[in-house]
Design a protein around this motif. Sequence first.
Motif, mmCIF file in Angstrom:
data_model
loop_
_atom_site.group_PDB
_atom_site.id
_atom_site.type_symbol
_atom_site.label_atom_id
_atom_site.label_comp_id
_atom_site.label_asym_id
_atom_site.label_seq_id
_atom_site.Cartn_x
_atom_site.Cartn_y
_atom_site.Cartn_z
ATOM 1 N N ASP A 109 13.048 -9.080 -0.645
ATOM 2 C CA ASP A 109 12.068 -10.129 -0.346
ATOM 3 C C ASP A 109 11.828 -11.032 -1.561
ATOM 4 O O ASP A 109 10.679 -11.264 -1.944
ATOM 5 N N LEU A 153 6.214 7.204 4.629
ATOM 6 C CA LEU A 153 5.091 6.268 4.481
ATOM 7 C C LEU A 153 3.769 7.017 4.399
ATOM 8 O O LEU A 153 2.897 6.672 3.589
ATOM 9 N N SER A 161 6.015 3.182 -6.127
ATOM 10 C CA SER A 161 7.157 3.406 -5.239
ATOM 11 C C SER A 161 7.413 4.902 -5.118
ATOM 12 O O SER A 161 7.023 5.688 -5.984
ATOM 13 N N VAL A 204 9.736 3.886 0.001
ATOM 14 C CA VAL A 204 8.541 3.051 0.076
ATOM 15 C C VAL A 204 8.339 2.346 -1.261
ATOM 16 O O VAL A 204 8.331 2.986 -2.320
ATOM 17 N N ASP A 238 5.796 -0.453 -3.147
ATOM 18 C CA ASP A 238 4.528 -1.181 -3.048
ATOM 19 C C ASP A 238 3.875 -0.991 -1.683
ATOM 20 O O ASP A 238 3.489 -1.980 -1.032
ATOM 21 N N ASP A 239 3.785 0.263 -1.276
ATOM 22 C CA ASP A 239 3.124 0.647 -0.017
ATOM 23 C C ASP A 239 3.803 0.094 1.231
ATOM 24 O O ASP A 239 3.215 0.111 2.316
ATOM 25 N N ARG A 240 5.018 -0.397 1.071
ATOM 26 C CA ARG A 240 5.747 -0.948 2.227
ATOM 27 C C ARG A 240 7.015 -0.159 2.436
ATOM 28 O O ARG A 240 7.779 0.077 1.491
ATOM 29 N N GLN A 296 12.973 -0.518 5.276
ATOM 30 C CA GLN A 296 13.797 0.042 6.358
ATOM 31 C C GLN A 296 15.261 -0.377 6.250
ATOM 32 O O GLN A 296 16.127 0.250 6.848
ATOM 33 N N HIS A 352 2.377 2.549 9.825
ATOM 34 C CA HIS A 352 3.438 1.567 10.057
ATOM 35 C C HIS A 352 3.003 0.579 11.138
ATOM 36 O O HIS A 352 3.151 -0.642 10.982
ATOM 37 N N ARG A 380 0.498 -1.799 9.627
ATOM 38 C CA ARG A 380 1.148 -2.800 8.782
ATOM 39 C C ARG A 380 1.764 -3.917 9.637
ATOM 40 O O ARG A 380 1.692 -5.094 9.295
ATOM 41 N N GLN A 427 -0.299 -7.288 8.855
ATOM 42 C CA GLN A 427 0.296 -7.860 7.642
ATOM 43 C C GLN A 427 0.181 -9.380 7.603
ATOM 44 O O GLN A 427 0.146 -10.036 8.603
#
Lengths: 302, 302
Positions: free
Chosen positions: A145, B115, B128, B143, B145-147, B150, B295, B298, B302
């Motif tokens: 990103d 997650l 991370s 994961v 930064d909390d994301r 995929q 998930h 988010r 988001q």
Amino acid sequence: MENVYIGVDLGGTNLRVGIVDQKGQMLNVKQIPTDAETGYESIIKRMIALIKDVKKAYSAVSIGIGSPGPLNPFDGIVVAPPNLPGWKDVPITSIVQEELNIPTFLVNDADAAALGEALFGAGKKRSSSFYITVSTGIGGGYVQDDRLIQGEHGYSAEIGNMIIKPGGQKHANMNAGSLEALASGTSIAREGQARMGITGGAEEVFQLAEEGNEEAIFIIDEAIDALAIGIANLAHSVDPAVFILGGGVMQAKEMILPLLKEKVNQYVYEGLRGKIEIEPVQLDDKAGIIGAAMHGRRMVEQ
Amino acid sequence: MENVYIGVDLGGTNLRVGIVDQKGQMLNVKQIPTDAETGYESIIKRMIALIKDVKKAYSAVSIGIGSPGPLNPFDGIVVAPPNLPGWKDVPITSIVQEELNIPTFLVNDADAAALGEALFGAGKKRSSSFYITVSTGIGGGYVQDDRLIQGEHGYSAEIGNMIIKPGGQKHANMNAGSLEALASGTSIAREGQARMGITGGAEEVFQLAEEGNEEAIFIIDEAIDALAIGIANLAHSVDPAVFILGGGVMQAKEMILPLLKEKVNQYVYEGLRGKIEIEPVQLDDKAGIIGAAMHGRRMVEQ
């Protein structure tokens, strides 16, 4: 006036400074020899003079310095690059920032090139990319990103040290059977010498392979196989939208890429076959300056 | 009223649904047997009934369904999990969403657990984490930064198929010498049978190793070595702040973790030695529900 950003590419041979705008256009760029043997004080002094020269007509927001590793990007310290003799824990960002009064950031040179390619080159408009440079050594950079993933300790994309064949060839301070020991220009040259007695390096091996020499073809096939395993493992780790390949060895991309793609397809899950994108770099030696500048931008504007 | 989120853990044995709040607390959870042989229509019908039951007192914002792969998380389609017989390209999110009128999302079960652990377990407050589950198979989730990362095709952290020893043992549809073929519970059981003639699976091998049986110790050492190579390669790829290890095999964590850490340190750059953090999971079987719920959160917020 539009914001612009300074990017520095500190190499063992050349030192280059460029002004980059928000669209990734290089507005002004100058280059001098690094003269690595003069030591870090002289080099940084000349770097600062070159930045002053290049930025004259602009009001720059940030400075990003791309440097060979090992380095600590978070503290702005160049640790001890093999091709910059005499550098030992040099706090380059604070030296430059103190002199120029512009926020200054340090980034691994492969990471800088990765970010440049991701934003404005072969990774443009893709959600993620993994850049791999195959040269005397093998390095890389991972961008997700539009953000460089440097890793918790700055060791992200240090893929030259990934283990591909446990117990295999060893290269410098790396793991036995590391990617760099199996697929770099240095390793191809080493195999050329060991198996064929040639001393012309990787270039000669590629030349002979092109002429149909079976031993040379075997050496290159082995190197590409190791690279394919590395790429497949990365696909099963982060599954980037595109792999971007650069570095001196990739000058033979017409020979490498078709075979590499074929082998990668053999090493990934069926659902990924035919979907792994592998592209050559688009920005060549500009990627490092542009990426370093954009890294500095991200750090001040985020 | 505070927003809450529904998490579903669709397993081959049990089907569980929970309500999760913004702090990752499970407010209500219910479980029924999946009865996998009844087929997808019956299972989804009972899943919807269970969701309705669990959410009664709440106003849920989203539904996240964690399912075994292969699946397409972006289209919400369960492709063909080995432990859910008869499921073939089932558009589970649209079926559930149509019935309940709540935005519904699908996520790989290992990604969901990753997650959950990242946000509220062993990866809490870390920038991370890389979750690895070592069970009959080997999977994972990354994961940053909390994301959840995929991947472009949903194949991120499919690390069971990473090649560790080219040309080595083969497991199901995976690469020869894959991590799963060398370090999973299945592979430990296979070696126990081949080398020692025992049929008690990985558990018996660990038991014998604990009693000092040298052959059993060798088998486990080999498996841990493969896992250490996988972790070192991931450290040189994304350098996460913490590796989080779970799954059935990790019940022997007292035996595994010290040796694993020692081996990982041998396989990473000097600058990383002693800095790679490897922690056991903290949320156990709650991680999947909590992660699936987060998930979904988010995706809508988001």
